[in-house]
Write a protein that holds these residues in place. Structure first.
Motif, mmCIF file in Angstrom:
data_model
loop_
_atom_site.group_PDB
_atom_site.id
_atom_site.type_symbol
_atom_site.label_atom_id
_atom_site.label_comp_id
_atom_site.label_asym_id
_atom_site.label_seq_id
_atom_site.Cartn_x
_atom_site.Cartn_y
_atom_site.Cartn_z
ATOM 1 N N ALA A 143 -16.890 8.403 -2.523
ATOM 2 C CA ALA A 143 -18.300 8.627 -2.816
ATOM 3 C C ALA A 143 -19.207 7.889 -1.824
ATOM 4 O O ALA A 143 -20.172 8.477 -1.297
ATOM 5 C CB ALA A 143 -18.611 8.194 -4.245
ATOM 6 N N LEU A 144 -18.921 6.623 -1.556
ATOM 7 C CA LEU A 144 -19.794 5.862 -0.668
ATOM 8 C C LEU A 144 -19.692 6.331 0.776
ATOM 9 O O LEU A 144 -20.637 6.162 1.561
ATOM 10 C CB LEU A 144 -19.497 4.375 -0.793
ATOM 11 N N ALA A 145 -18.577 6.959 1.130
ATOM 12 C CA ALA A 145 -18.470 7.547 2.472
ATOM 13 C C ALA A 145 -19.512 8.643 2.659
ATOM 14 O O ALA A 145 -20.013 8.862 3.773
ATOM 15 C CB ALA A 145 -17.067 8.109 2.696
ATOM 16 N N ALA A 146 -19.872 9.320 1.577
ATOM 17 C CA ALA A 146 -20.850 10.404 1.652
ATOM 18 C C ALA A 146 -22.246 9.902 1.985
ATOM 19 O O ALA A 146 -23.123 10.681 2.365
ATOM 20 C CB ALA A 146 -20.875 11.183 0.336
ATOM 21 N N THR A 147 -22.486 8.583 1.847
ATOM 22 C CA THR A 147 -23.791 8.023 2.193
ATOM 23 C C THR A 147 -23.964 7.882 3.696
ATOM 24 O O THR A 147 -25.068 7.577 4.168
ATOM 25 C CB THR A 147 -23.997 6.641 1.557
ATOM 26 N N GLY A 148 -22.866 8.058 4.448
ATOM 27 C CA GLY A 148 -22.914 7.898 5.892
ATOM 28 C C GLY A 148 -22.725 6.471 6.361
ATOM 29 O O GLY A 148 -22.772 6.197 7.569
ATOM 30 N N ALA A 149 -22.516 5.540 5.427
ATOM 31 C CA ALA A 149 -22.329 4.137 5.791
ATOM 32 C C ALA A 149 -21.003 3.927 6.517
ATOM 33 O O ALA A 149 -20.076 4.746 6.414
ATOM 34 C CB ALA A 149 -22.373 3.262 4.544
ATOM 35 N N THR A 150 -20.907 2.826 7.237
ATOM 36 C CA THR A 150 -19.636 2.397 7.816
ATOM 37 C C THR A 150 -18.905 1.591 6.755
ATOM 38 O O THR A 150 -19.462 0.639 6.192
ATOM 39 C CB THR A 150 -19.873 1.521 9.057
ATOM 40 N N LEU A 151 -17.664 1.985 6.451
ATOM 41 C CA LEU A 151 -16.908 1.343 5.385
ATOM 42 C C LEU A 151 -15.844 0.410 5.944
ATOM 43 O O LEU A 151 -15.039 0.804 6.792
ATOM 44 C CB LEU A 151 -16.225 2.394 4.501
ATOM 45 N N TYR A 152 -15.847 -0.822 5.446
ATOM 46 C CA TYR A 152 -14.761 -1.765 5.705
ATOM 47 C C TYR A 152 -14.045 -1.950 4.368
ATOM 48 O O TYR A 152 -14.649 -2.406 3.387
ATOM 49 C CB TYR A 152 -15.300 -3.090 6.216
ATOM 50 N N MET A 153 -12.774 -1.590 4.313
ATOM 51 C CA MET A 153 -12.051 -1.530 3.046
ATOM 52 C C MET A 153 -10.815 -2.409 3.114
ATOM 53 O O MET A 153 -10.070 -2.367 4.093
ATOM 54 C CB MET A 153 -11.658 -0.081 2.748
ATOM 55 N N THR A 154 -10.589 -3.191 2.065
ATOM 56 C CA THR A 154 -9.456 -4.102 2.068
ATOM 57 C C THR A 154 -8.344 -3.621 1.135
ATOM 58 O O THR A 154 -8.591 -2.955 0.138
ATOM 59 C CB THR A 154 -9.862 -5.524 1.644
ATOM 60 N N ALA A 155 -7.133 -3.981 1.503
ATOM 61 C CA ALA A 155 -5.963 -3.673 0.682
ATOM 62 C C ALA A 155 -4.838 -4.608 1.083
ATOM 63 O O ALA A 155 -4.788 -5.091 2.223
ATOM 64 C CB ALA A 155 -5.530 -2.221 0.858
ATOM 65 N N ALA A 205 -3.283 6.745 0.340
ATOM 66 C CA ALA A 205 -4.098 7.052 -0.837
ATOM 67 C C ALA A 205 -5.447 7.635 -0.449
ATOM 68 O O ALA A 205 -5.964 8.538 -1.118
ATOM 69 C CB ALA A 205 -4.300 5.784 -1.667
ATOM 70 N N LEU A 206 -6.032 7.139 0.642
ATOM 71 C CA LEU A 206 -7.323 7.646 1.091
ATOM 72 C C LEU A 206 -7.205 9.057 1.656
ATOM 73 O O LEU A 206 -8.151 9.843 1.571
ATOM 74 C CB LEU A 206 -7.917 6.698 2.138
ATOM 75 N N GLY A 207 -6.049 9.357 2.224
ATOM 76 C CA GLY A 207 -5.778 10.717 2.689
ATOM 77 C C GLY A 207 -6.818 11.238 3.663
ATOM 78 O O GLY A 207 -7.230 10.532 4.593
ATOM 79 N N ASP A 208 -7.278 12.463 3.426
ATOM 80 C CA ASP A 208 -8.160 13.116 4.396
ATOM 81 C C ASP A 208 -9.590 12.588 4.387
ATOM 82 O O ASP A 208 -10.412 13.006 5.204
ATOM 83 C CB ASP A 208 -8.166 14.628 4.188
ATOM 84 N N ILE A 209 -9.918 11.655 3.470
ATOM 85 C CA ILE A 209 -11.278 11.094 3.527
ATOM 86 C C ILE A 209 -11.364 9.964 4.546
ATOM 87 O O ILE A 209 -12.463 9.540 4.902
ATOM 88 C CB ILE A 209 -11.755 10.594 2.148
ATOM 89 N N PHE A 210 -10.203 9.477 5.010
ATOM 90 C CA PHE A 210 -10.225 8.362 5.952
ATOM 91 C C PHE A 210 -10.688 8.843 7.320
ATOM 92 O O PHE A 210 -10.070 9.716 7.934
ATOM 93 C CB PHE A 210 -8.845 7.718 6.067
ATOM 94 N N ASP A 211 -11.780 8.282 7.783
ATOM 95 C CA ASP A 211 -12.366 8.632 9.076
ATOM 96 C C ASP A 211 -12.367 7.377 9.947
ATOM 97 O O ASP A 211 -13.189 6.479 9.750
ATOM 98 C CB ASP A 211 -13.795 9.142 8.885
ATOM 99 N N PRO A 212 -11.467 7.292 10.905
ATOM 100 C CA PRO A 212 -11.357 6.074 11.711
ATOM 101 C C PRO A 212 -12.600 5.776 12.539
ATOM 102 O O PRO A 212 -12.764 4.655 13.035
ATOM 103 C CB PRO A 212 -10.150 6.347 12.609
ATOM 104 N N LEU A 240 -9.618 -0.173 7.708
ATOM 105 C CA LEU A 240 -8.813 -0.828 6.696
ATOM 106 C C LEU A 240 -8.454 -2.228 7.177
ATOM 107 O O LEU A 240 -8.036 -2.415 8.322
ATOM 108 C CB LEU A 240 -7.536 -0.022 6.431
ATOM 109 N N ILE A 241 -8.608 -3.188 6.287
ATOM 110 C CA ILE A 241 -8.386 -4.596 6.632
ATOM 111 C C ILE A 241 -7.459 -5.212 5.595
ATOM 112 O O ILE A 241 -7.682 -5.075 4.388
ATOM 113 C CB ILE A 241 -9.718 -5.348 6.690
#
Length: 335
Positions: A55-67, A76-83, A88-89
């Motif tokens: 959902a937050l990717a749809a805002t156009g923001a740059t996402l830094y995600m931890t796991a 898990a992110l599959g096709d929504i992951f846009d490098p 991913l951190i």
């Protein structure tokens, strides 16, 4: 009354009329409205973290995600992951050193953060388990890791706040915080005196989430940095991985649980509402439930209830937890 009150009035199980995280983005007209902004989300290897990221990717923001497991998270992110605008951190919530490394990694890439979503968590750890620092696993994972992460990212969150969109911290708590009856004594957060109970330990970590958000608002709200906590509802995710299959099936076969259960897409809706809703602009120190500010009620242990109870807000315990948490993560004072 919330615009979503009617949808939540008589739930009919997962995928009913209750809103999804993407619907919140659409209803708030937030598509591509955060281009150039940095958003941090913890715990994106499954469940609510994935749907929050979607959902937050749809805002156009740059996402830094931890796991903790980056391969699992990417799958898990599959096709929504846009490098091109996602990264991913690695972060292990059981290790304060790992949290410090993750924060340094993010701060090497951006000095302004607009939204921090504290989503990662663990529950129902059957036996008392301690981290390498000697902290109870649920308290360390759900609260202390996020507390340290926030403290390290705080300068960037303050710098990322603007008149058009003030920075927000959104912390995923639980209705289980209601069962904690307030914060335990400072000398027994980690059951040094015995009496460990999986549900009690989880409840303590969840009231800590609420108190952290409330205290952030008290300390930094006037500087344009706001924080809320939330109850996401009942969702079948990997959060219950420490439960036995028998326990999980008994829970999922409960008619009331089936009635109130949400899909992961619906479970992430309140998180996303907290992150982007216009109604919360310039506000914080609030518990959210079902895409609204939770009503205030009397004490009860109803695990399906979402109302705030008397101990949901307690300035004295919020301040005490903050002071104790600084000491536990090795920060004697705030700079």
């Amino acid at each position: 009354m919330s615009r979503y009150s009617v949808a939540h009035a008589d739930p009919q199980g997962a995928n009913d009329a209750r809103p999804t995280a993407m619907q919140i983005i659409h209803d708030e007209q937030m598509e591509d409205k955060l281009v150039g902004k940095a958003v941090i989300i913890t715990g994106v290897s499954s469940g609510l973290g994935v749907e929050t990221a979607r959902a937050l990717a749809a805002t156009g923001a740059t996402l830094y995600m931890t796991a903790r497991d980056l391969d699992r998270a990417k799958s898990a992110l599959g096709d929504i992951f846009d490098p091109h605008r996602m990264e991913l951190i690695h972060m292990d919530h059981t290790s304060l050193e790992s949290v410090r490394t993750a924060a340094q990694n993010i701060l090497s890439k951006t000095d302004k953060i607009t939204i921090l979503v504290c989503n990662a968590g663990v529950m129902a750890v059957k036996d008392l388990q301690l981290t390498d620092q000697g902290y109870e696993l649920q308290f360390a994972t759900n609260h202390l890791a996020h507390f340290l992460f926030f403290e390290l990212l705080r300068p960037a969150l303050l710098a990322g706040s603007s008149s058009e969109f003030q920075s927000r911290v959104v912390i995923v708590s639980s209705s289980s915080h209601r069962m904690a009856r307030g914060l335990g004594p400072s000398d027994n957060y980690h059951y040094q005196k015995g009496g460990y109970d999986p549900r009690g330990a989880y409840a303590q970590s969840k009231i800590a989430n609420v108190y952290m958000a409330n205290e952030i608002e008290r300390r930094y709200g006037s500087q344009g940095l706001h924080a809320t906590s939330l109850n996401p509802g009942i969702i079948a995710t990997s959060l219950g991985r420490h439960m036995s299959e028998e326990e999980i099936q008994a829970l999922l076969q409960n008619p009331m649980v089936q009635k109130f259960q949400k899909s992961p897409e619906q479970g992430a809706a309140t998180t996303v509402w907290g992150a982007v809703s216009e109604e919360l602009a310039g506000k914080g120190g609030l518990l959210l439930d079902n895409c609204a500010v939770a009503a205030r009620g009397d004490y009860d242990e109803n695990p399906l209830g979402g109302d705030a109870v008397p101990h949901t807000y307690c300035a004295e315990d919020e301040a005490r937890l903050w002071k104790d948490s600084l000491e536990m993560v090795g920060l004697s004072s705030e700079n």
